[in-house]
Design an enzyme around this catalytic site. Structure first.
Site, PDB file in Angstrom:
ATOM      1  N   ASP A 141      49.860  29.289  35.415  1.00  0.00           N
ATOM      2  CA  ASP A 141      51.144  28.009  35.371  1.00  0.00           C
ATOM      3  C   ASP A 141      50.036  26.860  35.145  1.00  0.00           C
ATOM      4  O   ASP A 141      49.227  26.593  35.853  1.00  0.00           O
ATOM      5  CB  ASP A 141      51.426  27.920  36.680  1.00  0.00           C
ATOM      6  N   HIS A 151      45.669  35.506  35.345  1.00  0.00           N
ATOM      7  CA  HIS A 151      45.844  36.702  34.935  1.00  0.00           C
ATOM      8  C   HIS A 151      45.135  36.915  33.355  1.00  0.00           C
ATOM      9  O   HIS A 151      45.036  35.980  32.650  1.00  0.00           O
ATOM     10  CB  HIS A 151      47.272  36.929  34.759  1.00  0.00           C
ATOM     11  N   SER A 186      42.823  23.677  38.918  1.00  0.00           N
ATOM     12  CA  SER A 186      41.441  23.430  38.337  1.00  0.00           C
ATOM     13  C   SER A 186      41.883  23.704  36.879  1.00  0.00           C
ATOM     14  O   SER A 186      42.949  23.293  36.670  1.00  0.00           O
ATOM     15  CB  SER A 186      40.435  24.415  38.763  1.00  0.00           C
TER      16      SER A 186
END
Length: 272
Positions: free
Chosen positions: A79, A138, A241
């Site tokens: 995200d 992911h 980050s």
């Protein structure tokens, strides 16, 4: 490399974030953070179920998201905001509009000139995870991890104001570089970049990588048969980050633009 002030700040914040306070205090800390940062907790457990602020930062989805199983669909690994994306000019990608960084410098010393040149004139995507985002990452496609490199560095903030004023920000910060190969033998790099208060970057398949521990030298780990599936959770940032993807020329046809917010599991490109 001597210890930088940003490392000391990040380590101190990490100690606070990992501390488990008495339940009423921890509940107050968690609920305050959720409110202050505007976290959407609809896909996660309630804030009071997390026993530390770091547990809240690194929260897992209650149920995995649905993503395309089509082998051509390349999904977002996280995200985030796409702070920049496009085509490298030789070895140079945009940090943000008007500021470039060298992909060769970003990848560090444990890749040959030929391995670095593989992504020259290729495709890049910079994903910025803010403190409000889901912090786990992911796999964007079915792949093999060929090499993982931990490169010690600094912990400058990677938010948009910082990207606009500090040249070579990604190159200066601590990072973990993954060399990956898709099922049709195309190669790309996925680079996890640290930030202020984000000293720890977890890499689930390589416990030997310990970030934010005053390491002085970069270390490489090679793999013969490390296969990962699209959507596999392979770790997290402890706070927000950046992830950078550098793909060889002709590998990705982007379906995303700079300035767009994306979600893990969203199809963002086609594999060619």
């Amino acid at each position: 490399m001597s210890k930088h002030i940003t490392s000391a700040i990040s380590q101190a914040f990490g100690k606070f974030a990992n501390k488990e306070f008495a339940t009423p205090i921890q509940n107050f800390i968690n609920s305050s953070y959720v409110s202050l940062m505007g976290l959407d907790m609809s896909e996660f457990h309630a804030p009071q179920t997390y026993h530390s602020l770091n547990a809240l930062f690194t929260r897992k989805l209650r149920e995995d998201r649905v993503f395309s199983l089509d082998s051509e669909d390349f999904i977002s690994p996280c995200d985030s905001l796409v702070s920049e994306c496009g085509v490298l000019e030789s070895e140079y990608a945009l940090q943000i509009k008007g500021m470039r960084y060298s992909s060769d410098a970003l990848l560090g010393e444990h890749f040959s000139s030929e391995e670095k040149a593989m992504v020259h004139d290729g495709t890049f995507i910079n994903f910025y995870l803010s403190p409000r985002d889901y912090h786990r990452y992911h796999m964007p496609t079915n792949l093999k991890v060929l090499r993982a490199v931990h490169i010690p560095g600094k912990f400058y903030p990677v938010n948009l104001p910082s990207l606009k004023k500090r040249l070579n920000l990604f190159v200066e910060n601590e990072r973990v570089v993954l060399l990956c190969e898709t099922s049709n033998q195309k190669r790309f790099y996925m680079v996890l970049v640290s930030a202020l208060n984000v000293g720890v970057m977890q890499v689930a398949f390589e416990p030997r990588i310990k970030t934010d521990v005053d390491a002085l030298q970069s270390v490489a780990y090679d793999y013969e048969n490390l296969h990962c599936n699209k959507g596999d959770d392979f770790g997290c940032f402890e706070m927000g980050s950046t992830i950078v993807i550098l793909a060889q020329k002709g590998m990705l046809e982007l379906d995303v633009k700079a300035g767009e917010n994306v979600k893990y599991a969203q199809s963002i490109a086609k594999l060619r």
